[in-house]
Design a protein around this motif. Structure first.
Motif, PDB file in Angstrom:
ATOM      1  N   LEU A  69       0.784  -1.785   0.066  1.00  0.00           N
ATOM      2  CA  LEU A  69      -0.144  -0.041  -0.421  1.00  0.00           C
ATOM      3  C   LEU A  69       1.227   1.007  -0.231  1.00  0.00           C
ATOM      4  O   LEU A  69       0.890   2.301  -0.348  1.00  0.00           O
ATOM      5  CB  LEU A  69      -0.853  -0.169   1.016  1.00  0.00           C
ATOM      6  N   ASN A  70       1.641   1.129   0.935  1.00  0.00           N
ATOM      7  CA  ASN A  70       2.495   2.233   0.816  1.00  0.00           C
ATOM      8  C   ASN A  70       3.933   2.401   0.102  1.00  0.00           C
ATOM      9  O   ASN A  70       4.697   3.454   0.443  1.00  0.00           O
ATOM     10  CB  ASN A  70       2.647   2.774   2.468  1.00  0.00           C
ATOM     11  N   GLY A  71       4.023   1.067   0.202  1.00  0.00           N
ATOM     12  CA  GLY A  71       5.754   1.225  -1.136  1.00  0.00           C
ATOM     13  C   GLY A  71       6.492   0.412   0.020  1.00  0.00           C
ATOM     14  O   GLY A  71       7.619   0.296  -1.031  1.00  0.00           O
ATOM     15  N   GLY A  72       6.419  -0.089   1.421  1.00  0.00           N
ATOM     16  CA  GLY A  72       7.044  -0.194   1.732  1.00  0.00           C
ATOM     17  C   GLY A  72       8.028  -1.839   1.310  1.00  0.00           C
ATOM     18  O   GLY A  72       8.483  -2.022   2.122  1.00  0.00           O
ATOM     19  N   GLY A  73       6.751  -2.443   0.675  1.00  0.00           N
ATOM     20  CA  GLY A  73       7.832  -3.747   0.341  1.00  0.00           C
ATOM     21  C   GLY A  73       7.109  -3.790  -0.680  1.00  0.00           C
ATOM     22  O   GLY A  73       6.056  -3.795  -1.334  1.00  0.00           O
ATOM     23  N   THR A  74       8.185  -4.640  -1.803  1.00  0.00           N
ATOM     24  CA  THR A  74       8.014  -4.695  -3.209  1.00  0.00           C
ATOM     25  C   THR A  74       8.238  -6.342  -3.134  1.00  0.00           C
ATOM     26  O   THR A  74       9.002  -7.066  -2.205  1.00  0.00           O
ATOM     27  CB  THR A  74       9.130  -4.022  -3.746  1.00  0.00           C
ATOM     28  N   ASP A  75       7.828  -7.268  -4.127  1.00  0.00           N
ATOM     29  CA  ASP A  75       8.017  -8.043  -4.707  1.00  0.00           C
ATOM     30  C   ASP A  75       8.472  -8.137  -6.348  1.00  0.00           C
ATOM     31  O   ASP A  75       7.534  -7.911  -6.699  1.00  0.00           O
ATOM     32  CB  ASP A  75       7.187  -9.583  -4.081  1.00  0.00           C
ATOM     33  N   HIS A  76       9.604  -8.917  -6.883  1.00  0.00           N
ATOM     34  CA  HIS A  76       9.780  -9.494  -8.056  1.00  0.00           C
ATOM     35  C   HIS A  76      10.019 -10.495  -8.674  1.00  0.00           C
ATOM     36  O   HIS A  76      10.822 -11.365  -7.959  1.00  0.00           O
ATOM     37  CB  HIS A  76      11.509  -8.447  -8.258  1.00  0.00           C
ATOM     38  N   ALA A  77       9.295 -10.865  -9.408  1.00  0.00           N
ATOM     39  CA  ALA A  77       9.871 -12.333 -10.078  1.00  0.00           C
ATOM     40  C   ALA A  77      11.516 -11.961 -10.389  1.00  0.00           C
ATOM     41  O   ALA A  77      12.056 -11.291 -10.389  1.00  0.00           O
ATOM     42  CB  ALA A  77       8.947 -12.775 -11.107  1.00  0.00           C
ATOM     43  N   ASP A  78      11.509 -13.384 -10.505  1.00  0.00           N
ATOM     44  CA  ASP A  78      13.371 -14.163 -10.708  1.00  0.00           C
ATOM     45  C   ASP A  78      13.580 -13.875 -11.502  1.00  0.00           C
ATOM     46  O   ASP A  78      14.889 -13.505 -11.435  1.00  0.00           O
ATOM     47  CB  ASP A  78      13.617 -15.096 -10.359  1.00  0.00           C
ATOM     48  N   SER A  79      13.009 -14.008 -12.248  1.00  0.00           N
ATOM     49  CA  SER A  79      13.429 -13.332 -14.324  1.00  0.00           C
ATOM     50  C   SER A  79      13.662 -11.626 -14.385  1.00  0.00           C
ATOM     51  O   SER A  79      13.814 -11.350 -15.499  1.00  0.00           O
ATOM     52  CB  SER A  79      12.511 -14.651 -15.273  1.00  0.00           C
ATOM     53  N   VAL A  80      12.909 -10.936 -13.272  1.00  0.00           N
ATOM     54  CA  VAL A  80      13.503  -9.903 -13.359  1.00  0.00           C
ATOM     55  C   VAL A  80      14.118  -9.195 -12.724  1.00  0.00           C
ATOM     56  O   VAL A  80      14.330  -7.802 -12.462  1.00  0.00           O
ATOM     57  CB  VAL A  80      12.048  -8.733 -13.818  1.00  0.00           C
ATOM     58  N   LYS A  81      14.521  -9.565 -11.106  1.00  0.00           N
ATOM     59  CA  LYS A  81      14.804  -9.088 -10.017  1.00  0.00           C
ATOM     60  C   LYS A  81      16.233  -8.502 -10.221  1.00  0.00           C
ATOM     61  O   LYS A  81      17.291  -9.074 -11.474  1.00  0.00           O
ATOM     62  CB  LYS A  81      15.015 -10.125  -8.617  1.00  0.00           C
TER      63      LYS A  81
END
Length: 124
Positions: A53-65
């Protein structure tokens, strides 16, 4: 209802960069975690990135990390996907999606609203 409109797609050479934007309207943007998905030619849609919600946490797929970065500006009701070191295999239609609540998810079924998509084509 939340309306989502993506922009920023286009044609780019391999190794280049693009920034996708997704503008939201309707409900309170800061009540929604946001995600980016993509659909490669002939493939199912797949998860790319998500942000809380506030941008404090993110997640990325391994293919784009390490190459893609998701961010959001709640004052502008916009989520971004900064893409760098683009590869031909990043060629896809990119979709943003909104998920009511705070938790991150990689599952399409967890997202309530979707944009219409924007095409990204990476040439060699």
């Amino acid at each position: 209802q939340v309306q989502l409109v993506e922009s920023g797609g286009g044609l780019v050479q391999a190794g280049g960069s693009l920034r996708l934007s997704c503008a939201a309207s309707g409900r309170t943007f800061s009540n929604y975690a946001m995600g980016w998905f993509r659909q490669l030619p002939g493939k199912d849609r797949e998860f790319v990135s998500a942000i809380t919600l506030n941008g404090g946490g993110t997640d990325h797929a391994d293919s784009v990390k390490g190459r893609f970065t998701i961010s959001r500006d709640n004052a502008k009701n916009t989520v971004y996907l900064q893409m760098a070191s683009l590869k031909r295999e990043d060629t896809a239609v990119y979709y943003c999606a909104a998920r009511y609540g705070s938790t991150l998810s990689r599952l399409e079924s967890c997202y309530n609203y979707w944009g219409q998509g924007t095409q990204v084509t990476v040439s060699s």
